[in-house]
Write a protein that holds these residues in place. Structure first.
Motif, PDB file in Angstrom:
ATOM      1  N   GLY A  65      37.283  34.464  38.700  1.00  0.00           N
ATOM      2  CA  GLY A  65      36.812  35.817  38.472  1.00  0.00           C
ATOM      3  C   GLY A  65      36.092  36.365  39.686  1.00  0.00           C
ATOM      4  O   GLY A  65      35.978  35.708  40.718  1.00  0.00           O
ATOM      5  N   LEU A  66      35.601  37.573  39.544  1.00  0.00           N
ATOM      6  CA  LEU A  66      34.889  38.239  40.624  1.00  0.00           C
ATOM      7  C   LEU A  66      33.394  38.036  40.454  1.00  0.00           C
ATOM      8  O   LEU A  66      32.883  38.027  39.341  1.00  0.00           O
ATOM      9  CB  LEU A  66      35.206  39.739  40.623  1.00  0.00           C
ATOM     10  N   HIS A  90      37.570  45.871  36.949  1.00  0.00           N
ATOM     11  CA  HIS A  90      38.524  45.451  35.914  1.00  0.00           C
ATOM     12  C   HIS A  90      39.960  45.594  36.414  1.00  0.00           C
ATOM     13  O   HIS A  90      40.785  44.707  36.220  1.00  0.00           O
ATOM     14  CB  HIS A  90      38.318  46.267  34.639  1.00  0.00           C
ATOM     15  N   ASP A  91      40.261  46.718  37.062  1.00  0.00           N
ATOM     16  CA  ASP A  91      41.612  46.952  37.584  1.00  0.00           C
ATOM     17  C   ASP A  91      41.994  45.896  38.615  1.00  0.00           C
ATOM     18  O   ASP A  91      43.124  45.409  38.622  1.00  0.00           O
ATOM     19  CB  ASP A  91      41.717  48.344  38.210  1.00  0.00           C
ATOM     20  N   LEU A  92      41.058  45.534  39.488  1.00  0.00           N
ATOM     21  CA  LEU A  92      41.350  44.522  40.505  1.00  0.00           C
ATOM     22  C   LEU A  92      41.606  43.170  39.859  1.00  0.00           C
ATOM     23  O   LEU A  92      42.559  42.474  40.221  1.00  0.00           O
ATOM     24  CB  LEU A  92      40.196  44.424  41.505  1.00  0.00           C
ATOM     25  N   GLU A  93      40.789  42.792  38.880  1.00  0.00           N
ATOM     26  CA  GLU A  93      41.002  41.515  38.191  1.00  0.00           C
ATOM     27  C   GLU A  93      42.340  41.494  37.459  1.00  0.00           C
ATOM     28  O   GLU A  93      43.057  40.490  37.486  1.00  0.00           O
ATOM     29  CB  GLU A  93      39.864  41.232  37.216  1.00  0.00           C
ATOM     30  N   ALA A  94      42.700  42.597  36.816  1.00  0.00           N
ATOM     31  CA  ALA A  94      43.982  42.672  36.099  1.00  0.00           C
ATOM     32  C   ALA A  94      45.143  42.556  37.075  1.00  0.00           C
ATOM     33  O   ALA A  94      46.134  41.864  36.808  1.00  0.00           O
ATOM     34  CB  ALA A  94      44.073  43.985  35.315  1.00  0.00           C
ATOM     35  N   PRO A  97      49.256  34.500  38.122  1.00  0.00           N
ATOM     36  CA  PRO A  97      48.831  34.089  36.771  1.00  0.00           C
ATOM     37  C   PRO A  97      48.141  32.723  36.782  1.00  0.00           C
ATOM     38  O   PRO A  97      48.400  31.894  37.650  1.00  0.00           O
ATOM     39  CB  PRO A  97      50.146  34.027  35.988  1.00  0.00           C
ATOM     40  N   GLU A  98      47.276  32.505  35.810  1.00  0.00           N
ATOM     41  CA  GLU A  98      46.523  31.257  35.703  1.00  0.00           C
ATOM     42  C   GLU A  98      47.436  30.028  35.707  1.00  0.00           C
ATOM     43  O   GLU A  98      47.137  29.034  36.336  1.00  0.00           O
ATOM     44  CB  GLU A  98      45.679  31.293  34.421  1.00  0.00           C
ATOM     45  N   ASP A  99      48.531  30.106  34.970  1.00  0.00           N
ATOM     46  CA  ASP A  99      49.422  28.931  34.867  1.00  0.00           C
ATOM     47  C   ASP A  99      50.539  28.998  35.890  1.00  0.00           C
ATOM     48  O   ASP A  99      51.448  28.253  35.866  1.00  0.00           O
ATOM     49  CB  ASP A  99      49.992  28.832  33.455  1.00  0.00           C
TER      50      ASP A  99
END
Length: 74
Positions: free
Chosen positions: A16-17, A61-65, A72-74
């Motif tokens: 995360g940020l 939020h937009d940057l994290e999305a 992707p995490e996986d």
């Protein structure tokens, strides 16, 4: 030219940020330098430094999305 150097050790909850503006500002104020350049260097291999306007809370939020879609995490 005067020089000041300090190290910030930051704990993160994981992915995360992390907002570090206040921590950097405190270190700059602590240096008591009135003029100069602040260099922020991230030593961790999976860390990146992003400089962005924080006027709109949705920007983070937009940057994290976007990053989640890009890598992707996986």
């Amino acid at each position: 030219m005067p020089v000041s150097q300090s190290t910030l050790a930051l704990r993160t909850p994981g992915r995360g940020l992390l907002e570090i503006t206040d921590a950097v500002a405190r270190e700059v104020a602590r240096s008591r330098l009135a003029c100069g350049v602040a260099t922020v260097f991230c030593q961790h291999t999976s860390c990146s430094l992003v400089i962005m306007e924080n006027a709109d809370p949705s920007a983070r939020h937009d940057l994290e999305a976007w990053l989640d879609r890009l890598v992707p995490e996986d």
